[in-house]
Design a protein around this motif. Structure first.
Motif, PDB file in Angstrom:
ATOM      1  N   LEU A  35       0.834  -1.201   0.000  1.00  0.00           N
ATOM      2  CA  LEU A  35       0.000   0.000   0.000  1.00  0.00           C
ATOM      3  C   LEU A  35       0.869   1.251   0.000  1.00  0.00           C
ATOM      4  O   LEU A  35       0.554   2.233  -0.692  1.00  0.00           O
ATOM      5  CB  LEU A  35      -0.931  -0.002   1.207  1.00  0.00           C
ATOM      6  N   ALA A  36       1.966   1.228   0.743  1.00  0.00           N
ATOM      7  CA  ALA A  36       2.850   2.394   0.790  1.00  0.00           C
ATOM      8  C   ALA A  36       3.428   2.686  -0.591  1.00  0.00           C
ATOM      9  O   ALA A  36       3.520   3.848  -1.007  1.00  0.00           O
ATOM     10  CB  ALA A  36       3.966   2.164   1.795  1.00  0.00           C
ATOM     11  N   PHE A  37       3.802   1.639  -1.311  1.00  0.00           N
ATOM     12  CA  PHE A  37       4.360   1.846  -2.650  1.00  0.00           C
ATOM     13  C   PHE A  37       3.322   2.462  -3.577  1.00  0.00           C
ATOM     14  O   PHE A  37       3.617   3.401  -4.321  1.00  0.00           O
ATOM     15  CB  PHE A  37       4.875   0.529  -3.239  1.00  0.00           C
ATOM     16  N   GLU A  38       2.098   1.941  -3.538  1.00  0.00           N
ATOM     17  CA  GLU A  38       1.055   2.494  -4.404  1.00  0.00           C
ATOM     18  C   GLU A  38       0.817   3.960  -4.076  1.00  0.00           C
ATOM     19  O   GLU A  38       0.706   4.807  -4.970  1.00  0.00           O
ATOM     20  CB  GLU A  38      -0.247   1.695  -4.245  1.00  0.00           C
ATOM     21  N   ARG A  39       0.731   4.282  -2.797  1.00  0.00           N
ATOM     22  CA  ARG A  39       0.446   5.661  -2.405  1.00  0.00           C
ATOM     23  C   ARG A  39       1.575   6.609  -2.797  1.00  0.00           C
ATOM     24  O   ARG A  39       1.331   7.711  -3.286  1.00  0.00           O
ATOM     25  CB  ARG A  39       0.201   5.726  -0.892  1.00  0.00           C
ATOM     26  N   LEU A  40       2.818   6.195  -2.584  1.00  0.00           N
ATOM     27  CA  LEU A  40       3.948   7.043  -2.947  1.00  0.00           C
ATOM     28  C   LEU A  40       4.005   7.267  -4.456  1.00  0.00           C
ATOM     29  O   LEU A  40       4.230   8.393  -4.920  1.00  0.00           O
ATOM     30  CB  LEU A  40       5.255   6.401  -2.478  1.00  0.00           C
ATOM     31  N   ALA A  67      10.895  -0.011  -2.976  1.00  0.00           N
ATOM     32  CA  ALA A  67      10.906  -1.157  -3.889  1.00  0.00           C
ATOM     33  C   ALA A  67      12.220  -1.916  -3.793  1.00  0.00           C
ATOM     34  O   ALA A  67      12.242  -3.158  -3.837  1.00  0.00           O
ATOM     35  CB  ALA A  67      10.673  -0.689  -5.326  1.00  0.00           C
ATOM     36  N   PHE A  68      13.318  -1.194  -3.667  1.00  0.00           N
ATOM     37  CA  PHE A  68      14.634  -1.831  -3.600  1.00  0.00           C
ATOM     38  C   PHE A  68      14.734  -2.767  -2.400  1.00  0.00           C
ATOM     39  O   PHE A  68      15.276  -3.873  -2.509  1.00  0.00           O
ATOM     40  CB  PHE A  68      15.726  -0.756  -3.517  1.00  0.00           C
ATOM     41  N   SER A  74      11.526  -9.474  -9.397  1.00  0.00           N
ATOM     42  CA  SER A  74      10.664 -10.021 -10.446  1.00  0.00           C
ATOM     43  C   SER A  74       9.283  -9.375 -10.468  1.00  0.00           C
ATOM     44  O   SER A  74       8.503  -9.605 -11.394  1.00  0.00           O
ATOM     45  CB  SER A  74      10.507 -11.534 -10.253  1.00  0.00           C
ATOM     46  N   ASP A  75       8.962  -8.589  -9.461  1.00  0.00           N
ATOM     47  CA  ASP A  75       7.653  -7.941  -9.365  1.00  0.00           C
ATOM     48  C   ASP A  75       7.587  -6.786 -10.370  1.00  0.00           C
ATOM     49  O   ASP A  75       8.518  -5.985 -10.456  1.00  0.00           O
ATOM     50  CB  ASP A  75       7.447  -7.416  -7.936  1.00  0.00           C
ATOM     51  N   PRO A  76       6.494  -6.677 -11.150  1.00  0.00           N
ATOM     52  CA  PRO A  76       6.383  -5.576 -12.115  1.00  0.00           C
ATOM     53  C   PRO A  76       6.544  -4.196 -11.482  1.00  0.00           C
ATOM     54  O   PRO A  76       7.026  -3.266 -12.134  1.00  0.00           O
ATOM     55  CB  PRO A  76       4.973  -5.759 -12.693  1.00  0.00           C
ATOM     56  N   ARG A  77       6.159  -4.053 -10.222  1.00  0.00           N
ATOM     57  CA  ARG A  77       6.288  -2.747  -9.569  1.00  0.00           C
ATOM     58  C   ARG A  77       7.744  -2.342  -9.386  1.00  0.00           C
ATOM     59  O   ARG A  77       8.045  -1.152  -9.250  1.00  0.00           O
ATOM     60  CB  ARG A  77       5.545  -2.766  -8.229  1.00  0.00           C
ATOM     61  N   HIS A  78       8.640  -3.315  -9.373  1.00  0.00           N
ATOM     62  CA  HIS A  78      10.058  -2.983  -9.310  1.00  0.00           C
ATOM     63  C   HIS A  78      10.471  -2.264 -10.588  1.00  0.00           C
ATOM     64  O   HIS A  78      11.234  -1.280 -10.547  1.00  0.00           O
ATOM     65  CB  HIS A  78      10.890  -4.252  -9.111  1.00  0.00           C
ATOM     66  N   ALA A  79       9.978  -2.727 -11.727  1.00  0.00           N
ATOM     67  CA  ALA A  79      10.253  -2.053 -12.996  1.00  0.00           C
ATOM     68  C   ALA A  79       9.673  -0.645 -12.981  1.00  0.00           C
ATOM     69  O   ALA A  79      10.296   0.312 -13.464  1.00  0.00           O
ATOM     70  CB  ALA A  79       9.676  -2.858 -14.158  1.00  0.00           C
ATOM     71  N   THR A  80       8.473  -0.496 -12.421  1.00  0.00           N
ATOM     72  CA  THR A  80       7.854   0.824 -12.320  1.00  0.00           C
ATOM     73  C   THR A  80       8.708   1.761 -11.492  1.00  0.00           C
ATOM     74  O   THR A  80       8.881   2.937 -11.833  1.00  0.00           O
ATOM     75  CB  THR A  80       6.452   0.702 -11.701  1.00  0.00           C
ATOM     76  N   SER A  81       9.254   1.250 -10.398  1.00  0.00           N
ATOM     77  CA  SER A  81      10.085   2.098  -9.540  1.00  0.00           C
ATOM     78  C   SER A  81      11.337   2.556 -10.281  1.00  0.00           C
ATOM     79  O   SER A  81      11.799   3.691 -10.101  1.00  0.00           O
ATOM     80  CB  SER A  81      10.458   1.351  -8.256  1.00  0.00           C
ATOM     81  N   LEU A  82      11.899   1.706 -11.118  1.00  0.00           N
ATOM     82  CA  LEU A  82      13.064   2.081 -11.918  1.00  0.00           C
ATOM     83  C   LEU A  82      12.691   3.161 -12.941  1.00  0.00           C
ATOM     84  O   LEU A  82      13.433   4.134 -13.133  1.00  0.00           O
ATOM     85  CB  LEU A  82      13.625   0.860 -12.643  1.00  0.00           C
ATOM     86  N   ALA A  83      11.545   2.980 -13.592  1.00  0.00           N
ATOM     87  CA  ALA A  83      11.106   3.955 -14.586  1.00  0.00           C
ATOM     88  C   ALA A  83      10.857   5.316 -13.943  1.00  0.00           C
ATOM     89  O   ALA A  83      11.219   6.362 -14.504  1.00  0.00           O
ATOM     90  CB  ALA A  83       9.835   3.459 -15.279  1.00  0.00           C
ATOM     91  N   ASN A  84      10.245   5.315 -12.764  1.00  0.00           N
ATOM     92  CA  ASN A  84       9.942   6.586 -12.120  1.00  0.00           C
ATOM     93  C   ASN A  84      11.190   7.229 -11.520  1.00  0.00           C
ATOM     94  O   ASN A  84      11.285   8.457 -11.442  1.00  0.00           O
ATOM     95  CB  ASN A  84       8.847   6.392 -11.076  1.00  0.00           C
ATOM     96  N   ALA A  85      12.152   6.410 -11.118  1.00  0.00           N
ATOM     97  CA  ALA A  85      13.443   6.962 -10.705  1.00  0.00           C
ATOM     98  C   ALA A  85      14.132   7.597 -11.914  1.00  0.00           C
ATOM     99  O   ALA A  85      14.830   8.616 -11.787  1.00  0.00           O
ATOM    100  CB  ALA A  85      14.321   5.870 -10.109  1.00  0.00           C
TER     101      ALA A  85
END
Length: 213
Positions: A35-40, A67-68, A74-85
């Motif tokens: 939930l924290a990841f989604e909200r951030l 995310a790190f 392997s979680d798709p949200r990890h890729a999202t965190s990289l893209a947003n970084a």
């Protein structure tokens, strides 16, 4: 009898809404990090669309660190965190770092389409008896349709990453679609949908914006 509308500026009402949302998420098996990841990430996209670049950079940085440490590679949200970084780096004028991060995000996102077929959407609470019966009687069809929609979001995210990596505007809307499409339940489909639609991109309705810092 309907309840009066709740102002988004009312701190008590907002705290109650967030607490209710957190209770629902935990009851569905979500961890605090989910939930924290989604909200951030959502806050970062909102700040970017609102023109508050420092707030967007700060939110994306926090989401990336979360995310790190707390989300599997392997979680798709990890890729999202990289893209947003990468977007945060671009906004800060660090274009070389942005391109490296986008390349890493694209490598991880390449495995995401294969996950769609395994996603099991949770059953929704329906206010309409018709929709409730349709969902109960035709669950397999409902699941197939939801996966088809999800595959579309994943494909749009892939195209967005390709465009952003080259400093181009993505061909499809992302954040504004999330605002309208966000599922009311906390399931695996919501995690994957957020991973696709919360990839940060400049506001779609402001073509004069430049991606480069």
């Amino acid at each position: 009898m309907s309840a009066p509308p709740i102002s988004g500026s009312d701190p008590e009402a907002r705290a109650e809404r967030l607490a209710r949302e957190e209770a629902m998420a935990r009851a569905a098996g979500w961890r605090g990090a989910d939930l924290a990841f989604e909200r951030l990430t959502e806050a970062g996209c909102a700040a970017l669309h609102g023109g508050d670049l420092p707030a967007a950079i700060a939110a994306f940085g926090k989401a990336r660190r979360l995310a790190f440490w707390r989300i599997a590679r392997s979680d798709p949200r990890h890729a999202t965190s990289l893209a947003n970084a990468a977007m945060a780096a671009r906004l800060a004028g660090r274009e070389a770092r942005a391109r490296r991060l986008y390349a890493a995000a694209r490598r991880r996102w390449a495995a995401v389409p294969g996950r769609v077929a395994a996603v099991e959407p949770a059953r929704r609470a329906r206010s309409s008896l018709f929709h409730l019966r349709m969902e109960a009687r035709h669950w397999d069809t409902y699941v197939a349709n939801q996966r088809k929609r999800l595959a579309g979001f994943v494909a749009d995210a892939d195209a967005a990453l390709a465009a952003l990596a080259e400093s181009r505007r993505p061909p499809a809307r992302l954040y504004t679609r999330w605002r309208g499409e966000k599922p009311p339940v906390f399931d695996e489909m919501r995690k994957l949908m957020s991973a696709a639609l919360l990839i940060a991109a400049p506001p779609e309705d402001r073509p004069e914006d430049r991606l480069e810092a």
